[in-house]
Design an enzyme around this catalytic site. Structure first.
Site, PDB file in Angstrom:
ATOM      1  N   SER A  65       0.986  -1.236  -0.028  1.00  0.00           N
ATOM      2  CA  SER A  65      -0.039  -0.067   0.086  1.00  0.00           C
ATOM      3  C   SER A  65       0.873   1.476  -0.270  1.00  0.00           C
ATOM      4  O   SER A  65       1.965   1.328   0.291  1.00  0.00           O
ATOM      5  CB  SER A  65      -0.761  -0.079   1.390  1.00  0.00           C
ATOM      6  OG  SER A  65      -0.130   0.350   2.490  1.00  0.00           O
ATOM      7  N   ASP A  66       0.330   2.252  -0.409  1.00  0.00           N
ATOM      8  CA  ASP A  66       1.018   3.704  -0.337  1.00  0.00           C
ATOM      9  C   ASP A  66       0.710   3.803   1.267  1.00  0.00           C
ATOM     10  O   ASP A  66      -0.205   3.134   1.959  1.00  0.00           O
ATOM     11  CB  ASP A  66       0.276   4.693  -1.136  1.00  0.00           C
ATOM     12  CG  ASP A  66       1.070   6.094  -1.258  1.00  0.00           C
ATOM     13  OD1 ASP A  66       2.142   6.091  -0.457  1.00  0.00           O
ATOM     14  OD2 ASP A  66       0.756   6.763  -2.131  1.00  0.00           O
ATOM     15  N   TRP A  67       1.593   4.684   1.926  1.00  0.00           N
ATOM     16  CA  TRP A  67       1.750   4.841   3.202  1.00  0.00           C
ATOM     17  C   TRP A  67       0.539   5.422   3.886  1.00  0.00           C
ATOM     18  O   TRP A  67       0.114   6.485   3.837  1.00  0.00           O
ATOM     19  CB  TRP A  67       2.869   5.567   3.617  1.00  0.00           C
ATOM     20  CG  TRP A  67       4.191   4.880   3.832  1.00  0.00           C
ATOM     21  CD1 TRP A  67       4.995   4.895   4.853  1.00  0.00           C
ATOM     22  CD2 TRP A  67       4.925   3.788   2.979  1.00  0.00           C
ATOM     23  NE1 TRP A  67       6.064   3.900   4.806  1.00  0.00           N
ATOM     24  CE2 TRP A  67       5.932   3.310   3.700  1.00  0.00           C
ATOM     25  CE3 TRP A  67       4.336   3.349   1.898  1.00  0.00           C
ATOM     26  CZ2 TRP A  67       6.671   2.248   3.261  1.00  0.00           C
ATOM     27  CZ3 TRP A  67       4.853   1.966   1.428  1.00  0.00           C
ATOM     28  CH2 TRP A  67       6.320   1.735   2.083  1.00  0.00           C
ATOM     29  N   ALA A  91      -2.565   3.796   3.107  1.00  0.00           N
ATOM     30  CA  ALA A  91      -3.521   3.989   2.413  1.00  0.00           C
ATOM     31  C   ALA A  91      -4.589   2.596   2.464  1.00  0.00           C
ATOM     32  O   ALA A  91      -5.550   2.665   2.294  1.00  0.00           O
ATOM     33  CB  ALA A  91      -3.239   3.761   0.857  1.00  0.00           C
TER      34      ALA A  91
END
Length: 821
Positions: free
Chosen positions: A234-236, A238
């Site tokens: 995941s993006d941080w 997300a």
């Protein structure tokens, strides 16, 4: 078409992964998927699995520690890298980044960014490669191949349609299937098929109603159709849905350990809401990554690390030179030759003007930021080449708000524990402190109490100095032994990084005499609760602004210098508050009075060269009044040296990767702000970039996609088509050895009917060539079948006789030949 070396998985990987998986209980498996801290994964010694470290790119490798005490190489921005139109060069960039990763003990580089330049207002525009999916895909293939050939993983990001920053955590991008397939998914498909990337990063945004971390449909496209077999991170921050994310195939929710996985995932499995088979599938993919990068006992990594690092400084200069785009190069009034290049032997004097000439603007803001050990500014580069023939004038003041303390400051920061003990001090390049998920000296965050920035400030300019703070928490600021602020700074915004990337706050105005050296100290205690999903992080800053100069005087001094000089070079730039992660741009204007400065200099010196130091398009109302315009993008730490080389004769090798509008009002696609329902509709469909400009007609852009001049002249002599091969012969008809990028576009048969329309031109291939004066070179470009197709519930070839055209940009195509679909 380039054939890349793709590291093969070892035959023993499958058995080793299954053996490791069998040693893990549910609690450990769920913990593995949640991350250990901001940048590391959880280790499982019982399964022979060590912790892996991931790090932000794409313009360098930051490593675990975001500090000047751990410097990194700063490469030209991705937009600049792509402007080379040279996959082999980008492959070498990958090799350099892999060497940097290994030096910093990084296993996975969180790059490349392969989102498209949908709107010129995109705040993170400089991190993407291009407005064109084919060019983006070709450059991204080379980037991924170069990094992974030396055993470091990559993550294609941000999957998918993460093309703007406004409301990036909550925006729901509404995109039709054809547009997705032909534009936004296409680079991910190209990279997956060609170079087998080891990772992908899912974006913050939702697509058609579903957040990307839980988007079963789009993850299935990536895995089942494109053949992606890597891990999904995941993006941080997300990851938001324990069950939905694991069902969609999210393998690693970062940062850890406070994620939707871990104990939440264990509970979901125990209660029957999630399947352990989905957990096992995610762990297998994480173990496969570990095997590939050498983090799993008993198996060799997929590729060996580089034996030695390349000559970094020379490589960075070469990348920058080959990215610079010569947008305009006219003969000044009364001259026979174009303004550039300059003859160093004959040049008597050069006025170098602009704040960015002395204070180099080398990279955009946000998570791509790194701290290089050294930076060569344009002033450094030109003075090294021309000595005291270079006269510098600042020209304007680009002050927008209080910034991190830097010039004249000698600072260090240290942690203080709850028991009063102090951790080790670290030198600071500026007043910024970024301890993301760690405290220096291996201090347990539970034991941390506050941080102290302390040092001296030597006053360069007498007058009223402004001091301030940045970061949510309690600040106690002392200047020259006096407490000037003691209070709290409250949380602002919803972005977890707003605490650092957001504005500083003015705390005191103090009159100071030039030459004095005074003590400064900032004691900072962070807020007790960091945003959900993030480990405790210490993000704060000591801020400072020198007395503001009289801009009318600065402009007058610059005009005087230009009037007396043989050549005037004005460096214009954006600022950290113009182009950055976290926000989009409201307009395309240069900050401050830079347009006024250029106009004033051009009025007194017809031999004015403007260097545009930006990561994305800006308006240039003065372009018709200056002799030459050279675009350097964000050129990295060696940018000033490369600029001197190009101005004095080295070939500027770059071509535009995005269409450059004259004004924002002319641009056909600009909207980046979602509606009141939080939706951003991609109503333009497939028509972005040059596709949109050609479809709409009307005002022409300042410069078309693919544009870029050479220091020599080129003639396109012949084109021939043989099946899917296009052969083009070009000749260097000038007096200098040069480099040309031959671009091939396809146009459908006139009158062809396609629901939703079809582009007037599609980039279908390109090749860079070099030739001596008088020399002819033939290039062969292979056309992909996909270039003749549209998405209509599946890929469908558009029948008829297409036209293959070759030239220097999408608007300059002197050769054409028919080709059958």
């Amino acid at each position: 078409m380039t054939e890349w070396t793709v590291p093969d998985d070892r035959p023993d990987y499958a058995a080793a992964i299954e053996a490791a998986l069998a040693r893990l209980d549910l609690e450990t498996k769920a913990a593995l998927l949640g991350g250990r801290d901001m940048w590391r994964t959880v280790a499982a010694p019982e399964a022979g699995l060590r912790s892996m470290t991931v790090s932000d790119g794409p313009i360098g490798v930051r490593g675990r520690f975001w500090t000047a005490a751990d410097p990194s190489l700063a490469l030209p921005s991705p937009t600049a890298q792509a402007a080379s139109w040279d996959p082999e060069l980008v492959r070498r960039i990958g090799h350099l980044l892999a060497a940097e990763s290994r030096r910093k003990e990084v296993d996975v580089l969180l790059a490349p960014t392969i989102n498209l330049h949908r709107s010129p207002l995109g705040g993170r525009h400089f991190e993407g490669f291009s407005e064109d999916p084919y060019l983006t895909g070709r450059i991204a293939q080379a980037y991924v191949a170069g990094v992974q050939e030396h055993g470091v993983g990559t993550t294609m990001k941000h999957y998918v349609a993460n093309d703007a920053e406004t409301d990036r955590f909550t925006v729901d991008n509404i995109v039709d299937e054809r547009t997705f397939r032909e534009l936004y998914l296409r680079p991910f498909e190209m990279v997956t098929e060609a170079v087998r990337p080891w990772g992908v990063m899912t974006a913050y945004n939702a697509v058609n109603g579903t957040t990307m971390s839980a988007n079963v449909e789009l993850m299935a496209v990536l895995r089942e159709e494109f053949g992606f077999d890597g891990f999904n991170v995941s993006d941080w921050g997300a990851a938001r849905h324990t069950v939905g994310d694991v069902e969609a195939g999210l393998d690693l929710a970062m940062p850890g350990p406070f994620t939707v996985y871990g104990e939440h995932l264990v509970a979901a499995v125990r209660e029957g809401r999630a399947k352990e088979s989905d957990v096992d599938a995610a762990v297998r993919r994480l173990l496969l990554l570990a095997a590939r990068v050498g983090a799993l006992d008993g198996v060799a990594p997929a590729a060996e690390p580089p034996v030695e690092s390349p000559d970094a400084a020379a490589t960075l200069r070469e990348i920058a030179r080959r990215s610079f785009v010569l947008l305009q190069n006219d003969a000044p009034a009364g001259a026979d030759a174009p303004a550039l290049p300059l003859d160093a032997g004959a040049l008597a004097s050069l006025a170098l003007i602009g704040p960015a000439a002395a204070e180099a603007r080398i990279l955009g803001g946000g998570s791509a930021t790194v701290f290089p050990e050294r930076v060569v500014s344009p002033l450094d580069g030109l003075r090294a080449a021309l000595g005291d023939r270079v006269v510098y004038a600042q020209g304007v003041d680009l002050y927008e708000q209080i910034l991190a303390a830097k010039h004249g400051f000698d600072l260090a920061v240290r942690p203080v524990l709850r028991d009063g003990a102090e951790g080790p001090a670290q030198a600071l390049a500026s007043g910024d402190v970024k301890w993301m998920g760690y405290v220096p000296g291996d201090v347990d965050p539970e034991d941390f109490d506050h941080a102290v920035v302390e040092g001296t400030f030597t006053v360069r300019t007498g007058g009223e100095h402004v001091f301030g703070t940045r970061g949510t928490g309690h600040h106690r600021l002392l200047v020259d032994g006096e407490v000037v602020f003691d209070g709290d700074q409250e949380v602002i915004g919803e972005d977890p990084f707003e605490a650092f990337f957001g504005p500083g706050v003015e705390r005191a105005r103090l009159p100071l005499e030039a030459g004095r050296t005074i003590a400064v100290r900032l004691e900072y205690t962070p807020v007790s609760a960091f945003p959900a999903g993030f480990p405790p992080s210490i993000l704060f800053g000591l801020m400072h602004t020198e007395p503001r100069p009289d801009e009318d005087r600065l402009i007058a001094e610059a005009v005087a210098a230009a009037r007396e000089a043989e050549v005037a070079v004005v460096v214009v730039s954006t600022t950290a508050l113009t182009e950055s992660e976290g926000f989009d741009r409201p307009d395309l204007r240069l900050p401050g009075r830079q347009d006024e400065l250029v106009a004033a200099v051009a009025a007194v010196n017809p031999n004015t060269v403007v260097v545009v130091n930006t990561g994305s398009p800006v308006e240039m109302p003065w372009a018709g009044d200056v002799a030459a315009v050279l675009l350097t993008w964000f050129p990295g730490q060696e940018g000033g040296a490369a600029l001197a080389e190009v101005i004095l004769g080295a070939e500027p090798g770059g071509r535009l990767t995005t269409t450059w509008p004259k004004t924002l009002a002319d641009a056909p696609v600009t909207r980046v702000v979602p509606n009141e329902d939080g939706e951003l509709h991609y109503d333009e469909g497939i028509f972005i970039g040059y596709r949109a400009w050609e479809r709409r007609g009307g005002p022409a852009p300042a410069h078309w996609f693919g544009h870029g001049l050479s220091y020599t002249d080129w003639t396109y002599e012949e084109i021939a088509v043989d099946g899917r091969l296009v052969r083009v012969r070009v000749r260097n008809t000038g007096s200098r050895t040069g480099r040309e990028v031959v671009q091939v576009y396809l146009s459908p048969q006139e009158g062809v009917e396609v629901p939703g329309g079809i582009e007037a031109h599609r980039l279908a291939g390109f090749a860079a060539v070099e030739a001596a004066p008088g020399e002819a070179v033939e290039v062969t470009v292979e056309l992909e079948e996909r270039s003749f197709q549209v998405w209509d519930g599946g890929w469908r070839t558009v029948p008829g006789t297409w036209t293959a055209s070759a030239g220097r940009s999408v608007a300059d195509l002197p050769l054409s030949a028919p080709v059958e679909a």
